[in-house]
Design a protein around this motif. Structure first.
Motif, mmCIF file in Angstrom:
data_model
loop_
_atom_site.group_PDB
_atom_site.id
_atom_site.type_symbol
_atom_site.label_atom_id
_atom_site.label_comp_id
_atom_site.label_asym_id
_atom_site.label_seq_id
_atom_site.Cartn_x
_atom_site.Cartn_y
_atom_site.Cartn_z
ATOM 1 N N ARG A 195 49.677 49.661 57.613
ATOM 2 C CA ARG A 195 50.344 50.440 56.579
ATOM 3 C C ARG A 195 49.590 51.726 56.230
ATOM 4 N NH1 ARG A 195 55.359 50.142 55.116
ATOM 5 N NH2 ARG A 195 56.207 48.095 55.420
ATOM 6 N N GLY A 196 48.487 51.994 56.916
ATOM 7 C CA GLY A 196 47.749 53.239 56.697
ATOM 8 C C GLY A 196 46.768 53.202 55.542
ATOM 9 N N ILE A 197 46.386 52.010 55.095
ATOM 10 C CA ILE A 197 45.409 51.885 54.016
ATOM 11 C C ILE A 197 44.032 51.684 54.643
ATOM 12 C CG2 ILE A 197 44.703 50.553 51.985
ATOM 13 C CD1 ILE A 197 47.403 51.921 51.627
ATOM 14 N N ASP A 198 43.087 52.521 54.256
ATOM 15 C CA ASP A 198 41.722 52.409 54.764
ATOM 16 C C ASP A 198 41.064 51.174 54.154
ATOM 17 O OD1 ASP A 198 39.077 52.737 55.530
ATOM 18 O OD2 ASP A 198 39.138 54.909 55.286
ATOM 19 N N LEU A 199 40.480 50.321 54.983
ATOM 20 C CA LEU A 199 39.883 49.072 54.494
ATOM 21 C C LEU A 199 38.643 49.305 53.629
ATOM 22 C CD1 LEU A 199 40.271 46.578 57.481
ATOM 23 C CD2 LEU A 199 41.644 46.785 55.412
ATOM 24 N N SER A 200 38.054 50.493 53.698
ATOM 25 C CA SER A 200 36.896 50.755 52.839
ATOM 26 C C SER A 200 37.325 50.917 51.378
ATOM 27 C CB SER A 200 36.135 51.987 53.320
ATOM 28 O OG SER A 200 36.941 53.133 53.263
ATOM 29 N N ALA A 201 38.631 51.028 51.107
ATOM 30 C CA ALA A 201 39.122 51.099 49.733
ATOM 31 C C ALA A 201 39.268 49.714 49.114
ATOM 32 C CB ALA A 201 40.464 51.823 49.690
ATOM 33 N N VAL A 202 39.136 48.656 49.926
ATOM 34 C CA VAL A 202 39.278 47.283 49.446
ATOM 35 C C VAL A 202 37.898 46.632 49.462
ATOM 36 C CG1 VAL A 202 40.414 45.067 49.824
ATOM 37 C CG2 VAL A 202 41.614 47.180 50.394
ATOM 38 N N LYS A 203 37.396 46.283 48.290
ATOM 39 C CA LYS A 203 36.067 45.676 48.160
ATOM 40 C C LYS A 203 36.224 44.190 47.846
ATOM 41 C CE LYS A 203 33.734 49.455 48.619
ATOM 42 N NZ LYS A 203 33.618 49.855 49.982
ATOM 43 N N TRP A 204 35.893 43.346 48.831
ATOM 44 C CA TRP A 204 36.006 41.892 48.664
ATOM 45 C C TRP A 204 34.764 41.360 47.975
ATOM 46 C CZ3 TRP A 204 40.293 39.166 49.334
ATOM 47 C CH2 TRP A 204 41.317 39.733 50.089
ATOM 48 N N GLY A 205 34.986 40.452 47.032
ATOM 49 C CA GLY A 205 33.883 39.779 46.350
ATOM 50 C C GLY A 205 33.414 38.579 47.153
ATOM 51 N N ASP A 206 32.425 37.873 46.642
ATOM 52 C CA ASP A 206 31.913 36.672 47.298
ATOM 53 C C ASP A 206 32.889 35.518 47.087
ATOM 54 O OD1 ASP A 206 29.611 37.968 48.143
ATOM 55 O OD2 ASP A 206 28.561 37.512 46.269
ATOM 56 N N PRO A 207 32.972 34.589 48.052
ATOM 57 C CA PRO A 207 33.833 33.413 47.872
ATOM 58 C C PRO A 207 33.322 32.541 46.724
ATOM 59 C CG PRO A 207 33.054 33.568 50.154
ATOM 60 C CD PRO A 207 32.349 34.612 49.377
ATOM 61 N N GLN A 208 34.234 32.126 45.869
ATOM 62 C CA GLN A 208 33.892 31.276 44.738
ATOM 63 C C GLN A 208 34.417 29.866 44.997
ATOM 64 O OE1 GLN A 208 32.075 32.564 42.219
ATOM 65 N NE2 GLN A 208 32.138 34.539 43.278
ATOM 66 N N PRO A 209 33.591 28.836 44.875
ATOM 67 C CA PRO A 209 34.098 27.476 45.071
ATOM 68 C C PRO A 209 35.092 27.116 43.970
ATOM 69 C CG PRO A 209 31.796 27.437 44.394
ATOM 70 C CD PRO A 209 32.170 28.868 44.577
ATOM 71 N N ALA A 210 36.171 26.424 44.357
ATOM 72 C CA ALA A 210 37.181 25.964 43.402
ATOM 73 C C ALA A 210 37.241 24.443 43.476
ATOM 74 C CB ALA A 210 38.518 26.603 43.731
ATOM 75 N N ALA A 211 38.300 23.854 42.977
ATOM 76 C CA ALA A 211 38.433 22.392 42.958
ATOM 77 C C ALA A 211 38.371 21.818 44.367
ATOM 78 C CB ALA A 211 39.743 22.010 42.290
ATOM 79 N N GLY A 212 37.640 20.726 44.526
ATOM 80 C CA GLY A 212 37.504 20.101 45.841
ATOM 81 C C GLY A 212 36.713 20.999 46.784
ATOM 82 N N GLN A 213 37.204 21.127 48.006
ATOM 83 C CA GLN A 213 36.553 21.978 48.998
ATOM 84 C C GLN A 213 37.131 23.393 49.022
ATOM 85 O OE1 GLN A 213 34.006 21.285 51.102
ATOM 86 N NE2 GLN A 213 33.722 19.283 50.127
ATOM 87 N N SER A 214 38.124 23.676 48.202
ATOM 88 C CA SER A 214 38.814 24.966 48.277
ATOM 89 C C SER A 214 37.941 26.102 47.746
ATOM 90 C CB SER A 214 40.136 24.915 47.507
ATOM 91 O OG SER A 214 39.899 24.644 46.150
ATOM 92 N N VAL A 215 38.295 27.307 48.151
ATOM 93 C CA VAL A 215 37.569 28.505 47.738
ATOM 94 C C VAL A 215 38.561 29.568 47.259
ATOM 95 C CG1 VAL A 215 35.607 28.177 49.278
ATOM 96 C CG2 VAL A 215 37.563 29.449 50.076
ATOM 97 N N ARG A 216 38.062 30.434 46.412
ATOM 98 C CA ARG A 216 38.827 31.590 45.941
ATOM 99 C C ARG A 216 38.006 32.835 46.229
ATOM 100 N NH1 ARG A 216 39.829 28.711 40.848
ATOM 101 N NH2 ARG A 216 41.854 27.733 41.049
ATOM 102 N N GLN A 217 38.723 33.896 46.574
ATOM 103 C CA GLN A 217 38.052 35.166 46.816
ATOM 104 C C GLN A 217 38.968 36.263 46.308
ATOM 105 O OE1 GLN A 217 36.509 35.314 50.757
ATOM 106 N NE2 GLN A 217 35.304 37.144 50.390
ATOM 107 N N SER A 218 38.404 37.254 45.638
ATOM 108 C CA SER A 218 39.222 38.345 45.118
ATOM 109 C C SER A 218 38.680 39.682 45.622
ATOM 110 C CB SER A 218 39.241 38.326 43.591
ATOM 111 O OG SER A 218 37.947 38.542 43.086
ATOM 112 N N ALA A 219 39.568 40.660 45.627
ATOM 113 C CA ALA A 219 39.209 41.999 46.082
ATOM 114 C C ALA A 219 39.714 43.011 45.067
ATOM 115 C CB ALA A 219 39.817 42.284 47.446
#
Length: 165
Positions: free
Chosen positions: A75-99
């Protein structure tokens, strides 16, 4: 006296294109055989400029992030504009990550760009105006040199050059 020419250095992201990429990635998650029943989900908050991924494992989360990244690039969006945070553990083995989707040039980056332009010893004036920089000079050729210099630098976010006059 020659009239001053100028351009603005900005960092913007088209949120409609981000939304389109999000919709495509969401569709691919529901159709791709290895991700279909995995429980992986993505979310987009346009107002807060946030992308979110929740997945049953870190491996699946990375796959989902790759899917989103490929859709953003298409879509023409430069990936350097998206800053991903560290994975956060959630319930059970699942993980959450936000950008966070970056918009505008912060003060430190603007100062660094200003310092780098001044270090080139070109006859230009640089003004920091909020989240953008205005570069002006009597010579349009000098402005072109500044643009080509800035394109060769990496400031950790995509830069656009607008209002060239």
């Amino acid at each position: 006296m020659a009239k001053e020419s100028s351009f603005d250095v900005v960092s913007t992201v088209d949120m409609q294109e981000v939304d389109n990429a999000y919709q495509q990635a969401k569709r691919e998650l529901s159709q791709r055989y290895d991700l279909k029943g995995s429980g992986a989900e993505i979310s987009l908050d346009k107002a807060a400029r946030q992308l979110g991924v929740s997945a049953p494992s870190d491996f699946v989360a990375r796959q989902v992030i790759d899917v989103i990244g490929s859709k953003l690039v298409k879509r023409g969006i430069d990936l350097s504009a998206v800053k991903w945070g560290d994975p956060q553990p959630a319930a059970g083995q699942s993980v959450r990550q936000s950008a966070t989707i970056m918009e505008g040039i912060d003060k430190e980056t603007a100062g660094k760009i200003n310092k780098d332009i001044k270090a080139t010893k070109l006859k230009v004036k640089v003004q920091i105006e909020g989240d953008k920089l205005r570069v002006s000079s009597a010579s349009r050729d000098t402005l072109q040199e500044v643009i080509s210099f800035l394109k060769g630098q990496d400031y950790g976010q995509p830069l656009q050059y607008v209002n060239y006059r």
